[in-house]
Design a protein around this motif. Structure first.
Motif, PDB file in Angstrom:
ATOM      1  N   LEU A   4      16.222  49.185 -53.586  1.00 39.75           N
ATOM      2  CA  LEU A   4      17.525  49.824 -52.877  1.00 39.75           C
ATOM      3  C   LEU A   4      17.170  50.539 -51.590  1.00 39.75           C
ATOM      4  O   LEU A   4      16.149  51.261 -51.631  1.00 39.75           O
ATOM      5  N   THR A   6      18.720  53.051 -48.741  1.00 38.59           N
ATOM      6  CA  THR A   6      19.728  53.848 -48.377  1.00 38.59           C
ATOM      7  C   THR A   6      19.497  54.002 -46.858  1.00 38.59           C
ATOM      8  O   THR A   6      18.428  54.148 -46.545  1.00 38.59           O
ATOM      9  N   ILE A  28      19.324  45.951 -51.939  1.00 42.50           N
ATOM     10  CA  ILE A  28      20.954  46.565 -52.249  1.00 42.50           C
ATOM     11  C   ILE A  28      20.616  47.541 -51.177  1.00 42.50           C
ATOM     12  O   ILE A  28      20.014  48.445 -51.241  1.00 42.50           O
ATOM     13  N   VAL A  87      25.526  52.980 -58.569  1.00 39.27           N
ATOM     14  CA  VAL A  87      24.523  52.136 -57.938  1.00 39.27           C
ATOM     15  C   VAL A  87      23.044  52.127 -58.892  1.00 39.27           C
ATOM     16  O   VAL A  87      22.689  50.910 -58.727  1.00 39.27           O
ATOM     17  N   TYR A  93      15.802  48.733 -60.106  1.00 40.13           N
ATOM     18  CA  TYR A  93      15.114  48.672 -58.972  1.00 40.13           C
ATOM     19  C   TYR A  93      13.563  48.773 -59.238  1.00 40.13           C
ATOM     20  O   TYR A  93      13.154  49.689 -59.862  1.00 40.13           O
ATOM     21  N   VAL A  96      12.625  52.306 -54.595  1.00 43.86           N
ATOM     22  CA  VAL A  96      13.708  52.846 -53.643  1.00 43.86           C
ATOM     23  C   VAL A  96      13.240  53.240 -52.407  1.00 43.86           C
ATOM     24  O   VAL A  96      12.474  54.106 -52.470  1.00 43.86           O
TER      25      VAL A  96
END
Length: 340
Positions: A4, A6, A28, A87, A93, A96
């Protein structure tokens, strides 16, 4: 690995995601596409990752990339706990990478609430998501700004960092403390990266080098604070991404008394005087700058210079791009993207 990321439409997030995707990882990507700087640039980065702007909505839908079968995008803010939880619940995951944040030292003087919402509350939601879904490793963005106006150089991770000179810096220091606590209490790994003045193609328009380039090309004067008596440890984006990739591939390595927690400096290790930087930019643009010399601005620091020995020792991190080549690459991208 499934990762993941961000802040995927941001400068570092975009480059990291592209690198991870090309290496075969599943990514993602999450971003709220806020208007802190030109949203069109963020959308252009997403387009490079195969995400069509026509498909992006506010219904928190996972959108499949048209270019990478291993990439999905979701529009979401860190402070939106309900949807951040979704999410984390959708996938398991392996890592992250939290690169989303409200950036900018000077902006924090005028909009402090945005920093509390995104950088404190938002980071808390990321930590909670990692805790509840048992994410093994969280890599997150800190900042060189945590060192404040320290006169002891180069900056070491063991240095005193309890005197931030901006709210932005205070939120990044808070992130480090929060990560330390969660890694201790809930037994997952956290690696904080103190970034040092990252620059390069697809960079942020709020950064000085970007503004200088725009102003010089438009024959406008550039604001130079502290009458140019500033130094920055400029770090080219490819070196930053190379360092993060090494951490992703090699895995967590602690450099603190907390065996689940690590904080590393990631930079070039060679400070450059601001006026020397501008001179290189002038040479590359083949135009002279005109200056608006100004006093030191609140929240700013005089010098940044990083000690990267820990990252070298533990991850064989070796920044290789010099400032001349880095600026050349940025100007090449800028003039092509903006048709200058």
């Amino acid at each position: 690995m499934r990762i993941l990321v961000t802040g995927v439409a941001g400068f570092i997030g975009y480059h990291l995601s592209l690198s991870l995707l090309r290496s075969g990882h599943t990514v993602i990507g999450l971003d709220n596409l806020n208007s802190y700087y030109d949203v069109n640039l963020k959308i252009a980065r997403l387009t490079e990752l195969g995400i069509s702007i026509k498909e992006i909505d506010d219904n928190h839908t996972f959108i499949q990339s048209n270019s990478f079968k291993n990439f999905e995008f979701i529009k979401c803010s860190l402070e939106d706990k309900l949807n951040i939880d979704k999410v984390f619940q959708k996938y398991n995951y392996d890592i992250v990478c939290n690169l989303a944040a409200q950036a900018g030292v000077r902006y924090s003087l005028e909009h402090p609430d945005k920093y509390i919402n995104s950088n404190i509350l938002g980071f808390f939601n990321i930590l909670e998501g990692c805790k509840s879904t048992k994410v093994p490793h969280l890599i997150y963005a800190s900042s060189s700004s945590v060192y404040g106006n320290s006169t002891t150089t180069p900056f070491k991770t063991s240095d005193f960092t309890d005197s931030p000179v901006s709210l932005y810096a205070a939120t990044k220091k808070s992130n480090e403390l929060m990560a330390h606590t969660y890694s201790h209490l809930y037994d997952f790994k956290t690696t904080g990266l103190r970034f040092f003045t990252v620059y390069g193609p697809w960079g942020r328009p709020d950064m000085a080098y970007f503004k200088f380039t725009e102003a010089i090309l438009k024959n406008e004067s550039i604001p130079v604070f502290n009458n140019g008596q500033l130094e920055r440890d400029f770090t080219y984006i490819d070196d930053i991404i190379g360092g993060i990739n090494k951490i992703v591939e090699k895995g967590f390595i602690s450099n603190s008394e907390n065996s689940n927690n690590a904080i590393y400096n990631i930079g070039n290790g060679k400070p450059v005087k601001l006026m020397d930087f501008i001179a290189i930019l002038e040479k590359e643009l083949k135009k002279k700058a005109t200056f608006n010399m100004l006093p030191m601005q609140d929240g700013d620091v005089y010098k940044t210079w990083t000690d990267i020995e820990e990252l070298k020792e533990n991850y064989n991190y070796r920044p290789a791009i010099d400032i001349e080549f880095g600026i050349h690459q940025f100007v090449k991208w800028y003039t092509s993207f903006y048709k200058s």
